[in-house]
Design an enzyme around this catalytic site. Sequence first.
Site, PDB file in Angstrom:
ATOM      1  N   ASP A   1       0.848  -1.192   0.000  1.00 33.96           N
ATOM      2  CA  ASP A   1       0.000   0.000   0.000  1.00 33.96           C
ATOM      3  C   ASP A   1       0.883   1.241   0.000  1.00 33.96           C
ATOM      4  OD1 ASP A   1      -2.084   1.702  -0.027  1.00 33.96           O
ATOM      5  OD2 ASP A   1      -3.030   0.974   1.808  1.00 33.96           O
TER       6      ASP A   1
ATOM      7  N   LEU B   1     -11.852   6.791   8.730  1.00 31.60           N
ATOM      8  CA  LEU B   1     -11.990   8.243   8.866  1.00 31.60           C
ATOM      9  C   LEU B   1     -12.537   8.478  10.267  1.00 31.60           C
ATOM     10  CD1 LEU B   1     -13.430  10.834   6.408  1.00 31.60           C
ATOM     11  CD2 LEU B   1     -14.256  10.771   8.761  1.00 31.60           C
TER      12      LEU B   1
ATOM     13  N   SER C   1      -5.608   3.640  18.765  1.00 30.33           N
ATOM     14  CA  SER C   1      -6.810   2.817  18.592  1.00 30.33           C
ATOM     15  C   SER C   1      -8.055   3.647  18.925  1.00 30.33           C
ATOM     16  CB  SER C   1      -6.739   1.611  19.521  1.00 30.33           C
ATOM     17  OG  SER C   1      -6.935   2.038  20.853  1.00 30.33           O
TER      18      SER C   1
ATOM     19  N   HIS D   1       4.450   5.194  13.411  1.00 30.29           N
ATOM     20  CA  HIS D   1       3.312   5.548  12.549  1.00 30.29           C
ATOM     21  C   HIS D   1       1.964   5.249  13.187  1.00 30.29           C
ATOM     22  CE1 HIS D   1       2.448   1.384  11.789  1.00 30.29           C
ATOM     23  NE2 HIS D   1       1.701   1.607  10.734  1.00 30.29           N
TER      24      HIS D   1
END
Lengths: 489, 142
Positions: free
Chosen positions: A100, A210, A388, A412
């Site tokens: 990705d 999102l 999270s 990250h």
Amino acid sequence: MDTYDADGITLERVEEHVWEIPQEGEMNAPARVLASEALLDEISDDMTLEQLKNSTHLPGVEKYAICMPDGHQGYGFPVGGVAGIDAENGCISPGAVGFDINCGVRMMTTNLTYEDIEGHEEELVESLFANIPSGLGGGGVVESGVDTVEAILERGMDWALEEGYAVADDLAHCEDEGRRPDADPGVVSQKAKDRGKNQIGSLGSGNHFLEVQRVTDVFRADVADAYGLTEEQIVVLIHCGSRGLGHQVCTEYTREVEQAHPGLLDRLPDKELAAAPAGSQLAEEYYGAMCAAINYAWVNRQLIMHRTRQVFERVFDRSWEEMEMDLLYDVAHNIAKKEVHDVGGEDSEEERELYVHRKGATRAFPAGRQEVPSAYRDVGQPVIIPGSMGAGSYVLRGGEASLETTFGSTAHGAGRTMSRTQAKDEFWGEDVQDELQEQKVYVKAQSGATVAEEAPGVYKDVDEVVRVSDELGIGDTVARTFPVCNIKG
Amino acid sequence: MSFELREHTADVAVAADGASLDAAFAAVADGLAAAMCEAIPRDGGEHFEVTAAAENREALLYEYLAELIYQRDVRSVLPVDNQTTIRHDDGAQGEDAWQLNASARGVPLETIDAREVKAVTYSEMAIERTADGWRAYVVFDV
């Protein structure tokens, strides 16, 4: 000297939070893990250390291969891995970038406060879910032909600006102003373009999301001020990548490199690390294709941000400009970039151009570095670390020690500790949703299994990851955020 | 022919067995489908064919699974009920030495709750003979 034994691999403590696997055998450099002992216990629990050690076999690895505090087992190169590899005499590895390409995160600020959002959470999460394409086969904000894909690959966010999906200010606040000049759509295959044309502006699934968040804490007021962050403010985080187009680029170049450079492959302990020698035609072609996929990912996140602005306009009956929905910054996680770094020892300076591979790691350049957008050059590059759904996320700035310690990189995210299979055994999606809603976190996803796989309990302690980053001086804590609404593919 | 989804910190692995290499490859492909969708409809969807060629066994499996993932995206279907036929020309060298013809039933994605598997990887890939036939192990990026 303190040591840590991890199932056949011994690490030596170099300094607080810095552990080294000494160079031996076919390793071209030592390997380093940046972690507290608590994090190292988790990092050493799977194949992360072996994969990190394997990556030092890549020719041209400078100084050491590094695992960030959130590192965990991936494929070939660990997630959370950073390697600066000589761009003249070394190599570039598609597998060490990841499938990705430019999977990354952007944060959009607003002038709304949590008080403005309260009571609208369900309407907001439903509207975002209905309007942001997600999941498998969910389409994109733009569904078009290959010509459009090629324009995006070539021009990145310049295309979005020309087509009315962005404003100039968005580009000014994006890494590289949203366009990699080395992009070459001509070396991206027809198959990759075919996969990309129906996914422009889509979240995908898995760990992509999102999230509407509120700023709960500000730790460095001056930097937060420069970033436009204040307590109780509403921000939006968008996490996704280059979709099928980027996956296809990595898939195909891994095979091409394997076939074209078997001699190099024979020296590597893991076929997934297959690499093209620097200066070879394939190295140049892969770099051009990867940069094109990087452009696609920036446009992907930009279109999702554009659609988010429209959703907020409808829900709050105000223009997005009135709500000051501005891009704070966009960071890449899976990338290899040509950058100049000091590769000399403690008492010498020797600058060299490197392919800095960051797989599941974030560039974290400190103040003054010319690649940092002018708006942030005096305070350092924003770094966005999603945690999270139950622990919140962080905004950092590139730390003063990052160039010396990590080729200008930090973590990250929180980093997984539990497999998806185990997560589904231990968590039930609806229970996770209910528990989060008790904390006033509203989650909507394509399936309950996705929620279970991404339950807060499957991730490392993001507070600890960020604490280590801050103490090492590779990424300084600026602010903390906590989710309000989350949509998942 | 059977498969199991195996634990992996970040991704998902498929371990598959088959009485023949053909069956083992098809079982990995069925495992790939299971990694994306827990409730695959028994009926529905049209059958389609795929082909792959490579220079060795591992590369053939990589090419085959990559092709299924590509077909999933461009056809907007989940490939299930996979069947494969593998041919190996002992005298041949290079990228056509191993060839595969396969078929799958494409379940329309709009009819199911499916999650994305991004790509096939070479990491930890293993194809080996067993007493009962063949076993394959593949890690997929999710």
